[in-house]
Design a protein around this motif. Structure first.
Motif, PDB file in Angstrom:
ATOM      1  N   PHE A  89      -7.911   8.232  -3.500  1.00  0.00           N
ATOM      2  CA  PHE A  89      -8.208   7.016  -2.736  1.00  0.00           C
ATOM      3  C   PHE A  89      -7.273   6.883  -1.538  1.00  0.00           C
ATOM      4  CE2 PHE A  89      -7.052   2.615  -1.827  1.00  0.00           C
ATOM      5  CZ  PHE A  89      -8.279   2.069  -1.507  1.00  0.00           C
ATOM      6  N   PHE A  90      -5.979   7.140  -1.745  1.00  0.00           N
ATOM      7  CA  PHE A  90      -5.042   6.966  -0.635  1.00  0.00           C
ATOM      8  C   PHE A  90      -5.177   8.070   0.411  1.00  0.00           C
ATOM      9  CE2 PHE A  90      -2.963   3.995  -3.542  1.00  0.00           C
ATOM     10  CZ  PHE A  90      -2.778   2.938  -2.662  1.00  0.00           C
ATOM     11  N   VAL A  91      -5.584   9.262  -0.005  1.00  0.00           N
ATOM     12  CA  VAL A  91      -5.876  10.312   0.981  1.00  0.00           C
ATOM     13  C   VAL A  91      -7.019   9.860   1.882  1.00  0.00           C
ATOM     14  CG1 VAL A  91      -6.805  12.644   1.273  1.00  0.00           C
ATOM     15  CG2 VAL A  91      -5.001  12.221  -0.408  1.00  0.00           C
ATOM     16  N   PHE A  92      -8.055   9.306   1.286  1.00  0.00           N
ATOM     17  CA  PHE A  92      -9.196   8.827   2.063  1.00  0.00           C
ATOM     18  C   PHE A  92      -8.809   7.612   2.912  1.00  0.00           C
ATOM     19  CE2 PHE A  92     -12.847   5.990   2.586  1.00  0.00           C
ATOM     20  CZ  PHE A  92     -13.743   6.840   3.228  1.00  0.00           C
ATOM     21  N   TYR A  93      -8.060   6.685   2.317  1.00  0.00           N
ATOM     22  CA  TYR A  93      -7.646   5.456   3.012  1.00  0.00           C
ATOM     23  C   TYR A  93      -6.838   5.769   4.268  1.00  0.00           C
ATOM     24  CZ  TYR A  93      -4.774   1.183   3.612  1.00  0.00           C
ATOM     25  OH  TYR A  93      -4.117   0.089   4.109  1.00  0.00           O
ATOM     26  N   ILE A  94      -5.869   6.655   4.135  1.00  0.00           N
ATOM     27  CA  ILE A  94      -5.032   7.009   5.289  1.00  0.00           C
ATOM     28  C   ILE A  94      -5.825   7.833   6.294  1.00  0.00           C
ATOM     29  CG2 ILE A  94      -3.008   8.324   6.027  1.00  0.00           C
ATOM     30  CD1 ILE A  94      -1.723   7.552   3.319  1.00  0.00           C
ATOM     31  N   ALA A 121       0.834  -1.201   0.000  1.00  0.00           N
ATOM     32  CA  ALA A 121       0.000   0.000   0.000  1.00  0.00           C
ATOM     33  C   ALA A 121       0.869   1.251   0.000  1.00  0.00           C
ATOM     34  CB  ALA A 121      -0.932  -0.002   1.210  1.00  0.00           C
ATOM     35  N   GLY A 122       1.991   1.216   0.733  1.00  0.00           N
ATOM     36  CA  GLY A 122       2.908   2.360   0.748  1.00  0.00           C
ATOM     37  C   GLY A 122       3.473   2.636  -0.630  1.00  0.00           C
ATOM     38  N   ALA A 123       3.872   1.573  -1.331  1.00  0.00           N
ATOM     39  CA  ALA A 123       4.405   1.734  -2.689  1.00  0.00           C
ATOM     40  C   ALA A 123       3.329   2.267  -3.632  1.00  0.00           C
ATOM     41  CB  ALA A 123       4.944   0.397  -3.199  1.00  0.00           C
ATOM     42  N   ALA A 124       2.118   1.719  -3.521  1.00  0.00           N
ATOM     43  CA  ALA A 124       1.029   2.180  -4.380  1.00  0.00           C
ATOM     44  C   ALA A 124       0.674   3.633  -4.082  1.00  0.00           C
ATOM     45  CB  ALA A 124      -0.196   1.294  -4.192  1.00  0.00           C
ATOM     46  N   CYS A 125       0.783   4.022  -2.820  1.00  0.00           N
ATOM     47  CA  CYS A 125       0.468   5.396  -2.424  1.00  0.00           C
ATOM     48  C   CYS A 125       1.403   6.393  -3.110  1.00  0.00           C
ATOM     49  CB  CYS A 125       0.560   5.530  -0.907  1.00  0.00           C
ATOM     50  SG  CYS A 125       0.188   7.178  -0.292  1.00  0.00           S
ATOM     51  N   VAL A 126       2.712   6.151  -3.036  1.00  0.00           N
ATOM     52  CA  VAL A 126       3.655   7.091  -3.653  1.00  0.00           C
ATOM     53  C   VAL A 126       3.595   7.000  -5.179  1.00  0.00           C
ATOM     54  CG1 VAL A 126       5.150   7.099  -1.621  1.00  0.00           C
ATOM     55  CG2 VAL A 126       5.633   5.511  -3.490  1.00  0.00           C
ATOM     56  N   SER A 179       4.875   2.491  11.855  1.00  0.00           N
ATOM     57  CA  SER A 179       4.066   2.874  13.003  1.00  0.00           C
ATOM     58  C   SER A 179       3.316   1.661  13.551  1.00  0.00           C
ATOM     59  CB  SER A 179       3.062   3.960  12.602  1.00  0.00           C
ATOM     60  OG  SER A 179       2.029   3.397  11.787  1.00  0.00           O
ATOM     61  N   THR A 180       2.636   1.857  14.675  1.00  0.00           N
ATOM     62  CA  THR A 180       1.778   0.803  15.239  1.00  0.00           C
ATOM     63  C   THR A 180       0.307   1.069  14.957  1.00  0.00           C
ATOM     64  OG1 THR A 180       1.776   1.958  17.369  1.00  0.00           O
ATOM     65  CG2 THR A 180       3.416   0.213  17.066  1.00  0.00           C
ATOM     66  N   ILE A 181       0.030   1.977  14.034  1.00  0.00           N
ATOM     67  CA  ILE A 181      -1.347   2.251  13.629  1.00  0.00           C
ATOM     68  C   ILE A 181      -1.912   1.020  12.935  1.00  0.00           C
ATOM     69  CG2 ILE A 181      -2.797   3.680  12.119  1.00  0.00           C
ATOM     70  CD1 ILE A 181      -0.714   5.931  12.563  1.00  0.00           C
ATOM     71  N   ARG A 182      -3.137   0.647  13.272  1.00  0.00           N
ATOM     72  CA  ARG A 182      -3.744  -0.551  12.686  1.00  0.00           C
ATOM     73  C   ARG A 182      -4.502  -0.193  11.416  1.00  0.00           C
ATOM     74  NH1 ARG A 182      -3.363  -4.992  16.160  1.00  0.00           N
ATOM     75  NH2 ARG A 182      -1.827  -4.430  17.761  1.00  0.00           N
ATOM     76  N   PHE A 183      -4.084  -0.825  10.317  1.00  0.00           N
ATOM     77  CA  PHE A 183      -4.732  -0.642   9.021  1.00  0.00           C
ATOM     78  C   PHE A 183      -5.586  -1.871   8.719  1.00  0.00           C
ATOM     79  CE2 PHE A 183      -1.525   2.538   8.785  1.00  0.00           C
ATOM     80  CZ  PHE A 183      -1.900   3.445   7.794  1.00  0.00           C
ATOM     81  N   PRO A 184      -6.843  -1.700   8.328  1.00  0.00           N
ATOM     82  CA  PRO A 184      -7.700  -2.852   8.010  1.00  0.00           C
ATOM     83  C   PRO A 184      -7.113  -3.708   6.895  1.00  0.00           C
ATOM     84  CG  PRO A 184      -9.001  -0.846   8.205  1.00  0.00           C
ATOM     85  CD  PRO A 184      -7.563  -0.423   8.198  1.00  0.00           C
ATOM     86  N   SER A 185      -7.264  -5.013   7.018  1.00  0.00           N
ATOM     87  CA  SER A 185      -6.787  -5.937   5.989  1.00  0.00           C
ATOM     88  C   SER A 185      -7.960  -6.489   5.197  1.00  0.00           C
ATOM     89  CB  SER A 185      -6.008  -7.091   6.633  1.00  0.00           C
ATOM     90  OG  SER A 185      -6.903  -8.016   7.230  1.00  0.00           O
ATOM     91  N   SER A 186      -7.667  -7.293   4.200  1.00  0.00           N
ATOM     92  CA  SER A 186      -8.714  -7.883   3.369  1.00  0.00           C
ATOM     93  C   SER A 186      -9.487  -8.970   4.103  1.00  0.00           C
ATOM     94  CB  SER A 186      -8.098  -8.472   2.096  1.00  0.00           C
ATOM     95  OG  SER A 186      -7.143  -9.473   2.431  1.00  0.00           O
ATOM     96  N   LYS A 187      -9.031  -9.339   5.310  1.00  0.00           N
ATOM     97  CA  LYS A 187      -9.709 -10.378   6.084  1.00  0.00           C
ATOM     98  C   LYS A 187     -10.829  -9.828   6.959  1.00  0.00           C
ATOM     99  CE  LYS A 187      -5.691 -13.413   6.060  1.00  0.00           C
ATOM    100  NZ  LYS A 187      -4.677 -14.147   6.860  1.00  0.00           N
ATOM    101  N   GLN A 188     -11.156  -8.537   6.753  1.00  0.00           N
ATOM    102  CA  GLN A 188     -12.304  -7.957   7.435  1.00  0.00           C
ATOM    103  C   GLN A 188     -13.578  -8.663   6.966  1.00  0.00           C
ATOM    104  OE1 GLN A 188     -12.730  -5.460   9.693  1.00  0.00           O
ATOM    105  NE2 GLN A 188     -10.541  -5.163   9.982  1.00  0.00           N
ATOM    106  N   PRO A 189     -14.571  -8.850   7.864  1.00  0.00           N
ATOM    107  CA  PRO A 189     -15.843  -9.447   7.428  1.00  0.00           C
ATOM    108  C   PRO A 189     -16.526  -8.562   6.390  1.00  0.00           C
ATOM    109  CG  PRO A 189     -16.003  -8.559   9.673  1.00  0.00           C
ATOM    110  CD  PRO A 189     -14.556  -8.551   9.302  1.00  0.00           C
ATOM    111  N   LYS A 190     -17.036  -9.195   5.345  1.00  0.00           N
ATOM    112  CA  LYS A 190     -17.660  -8.447   4.244  1.00  0.00           C
ATOM    113  C   LYS A 190     -19.091  -8.047   4.620  1.00  0.00           C
ATOM    114  CE  LYS A 190     -13.992  -9.116   1.758  1.00  0.00           C
ATOM    115  NZ  LYS A 190     -13.195  -9.791   2.786  1.00  0.00           N
ATOM    116  N   SER A 191     -19.491  -6.860   4.206  1.00  0.00           N
ATOM    117  CA  SER A 191     -20.834  -6.365   4.476  1.00  0.00           C
ATOM    118  C   SER A 191     -21.324  -5.598   3.261  1.00  0.00           C
ATOM    119  CB  SER A 191     -20.839  -5.454   5.711  1.00  0.00           C
ATOM    120  OG  SER A 191     -20.068  -4.287   5.466  1.00  0.00           O
ATOM    121  N   LYS A 192     -22.572  -5.155   3.301  1.00  0.00           N
ATOM    122  CA  LYS A 192     -23.130  -4.378   2.186  1.00  0.00           C
ATOM    123  C   LYS A 192     -22.363  -3.076   1.986  1.00  0.00           C
ATOM    124  CE  LYS A 192     -27.866  -6.159   2.390  1.00  0.00           C
ATOM    125  NZ  LYS A 192     -29.299  -5.817   2.613  1.00  0.00           N
ATOM    126  N   ALA A 193     -21.863  -2.509   3.087  1.00  0.00           N
ATOM    127  CA  ALA A 193     -21.122  -1.248   3.001  1.00  0.00           C
ATOM    128  C   ALA A 193     -19.884  -1.394   2.117  1.00  0.00           C
ATOM    129  CB  ALA A 193     -20.727  -0.773   4.394  1.00  0.00           C
TER     130      ALA A 193
END
Length: 260
Positions: free
Chosen positions: A228-233, A153-158, A191-205
């Motif tokens: 997208f990365f501005v919103f993601y971060i 994600a860091g590489a894709a961001c830059v 950092s120790t900030i927690r970023f959501p992974s793809s293993k999050q439970p899927k929902s309509k949202a």
């Protein structure tokens, strides 16, 4: 065992590594294009180098899928994948942003160029540290969240900055912004900030968000990825702040004891 079956079995185990090598080829291609284009500054070549990093990410995700689908996971594959990640998502984007942000300013601002090189190295170093930490923490953290921003994600961001604005930086303000970008994203990775992974439970949202992204991509085109990365971060930082304030509508990460 039948010799033909033995060869097929060996070929099956080599398949995930071959996909990883395709990822490395994309990363290496990005490096070659960035270096060759540094004295020229052709925007289309910088954009191509950034797109190759995205393609490297696709192959990086695909090699794990292939290994699981063919039941050919191996310690060798894990080590090869980690080495590929350092080059593809650490060195390649670091060099791309160095050439993109500072190559056209070498004669007029040599000190600024050195500062830019240092900022890009910070990104590479943080990416390597992020991967090392991930490797030793497998099974010790909540799989629904990454500890720190993933290096892919860091590489894709830059790279998204180059895709959105491919004209190389030609002024001091832009060069300082590139330095800030590299140091900031590198800091997020360690950092120790927690970023959501793809293993999050899927929902309509999730599906609604995907539909919105498709519409925005059609409207904004190349600028979409930077947005997208501005919103993601931003959303990730707000989520971590909310957890600290006691908000639990989105399940916080599970804390593992040392003995678990």
């Amino acid at each position: 065992m039948n010799p033909t079956r033995h060869r097929l079995a060996r070929a099956k185990f080599a398949l995930p590594s071959f996909v990883t090598l395709l990822s490395i080829a994309c990363g290496f291609g990005s490096i070659v294009i960035s270096v060759d284009n540094a004295p020229v500054g052709d925007p289309s070549d910088y954009r191509l180098a950034a797109i190759l990093l995205v393609l490297a990410g696709v192959f990086d995700a695909l090699d794990g899928f292939v290994a699981r689908a063919t039941n050919t996971q191996s310690a060798f594959g894990v080590q090869l994948d980690s080495i590929a990640d350092v080059m593809n998502f650490g060195c390649a984007p670091g060099l791309l942003l160095y050439c993109y942000g500072f190559a056209q300013m070498g004669a007029a601002h040599p000190t600024l160029v050195r500062m830019g090189g240092l900022a890009c190295f910070v990104f590479v170093a943080c990416g390597a540290l992020r991967l090392a930490r991930f490797n030793v923490m497998v099974g010790k953290t909540d799989p629904r969240y990454f500890v720190g921003m993933p290096i892919t994600a860091g590489a894709a961001c830059v790279a998204s900055v180059v895709v959105a604005w491919p004209d190389p930086v030609a002024d001091m303000a832009g060069a300082f912004l590139v330095m800030l970008l590299m140091v900031a994203v590198g800091s997020l990775m360690v950092s120790t900030i927690r970023f959501p992974s793809s293993k999050q439970p899927k929902s309509k949202a999730v599906f609604v968000a995907l539909a919105v992204c498709v519409v925005l991509l059609a409207v904004l085109r190349t600028r979409f990825f930077a947005l997208f990365f501005v919103f993601y971060i931003g959303a990730t930082l707000l989520l971590n702040i909310a957890w600290r304030g006691g908000w639990t509508k989105v399940a916080p990460p599970k804390v593992y004891d040392d003995g678990e």
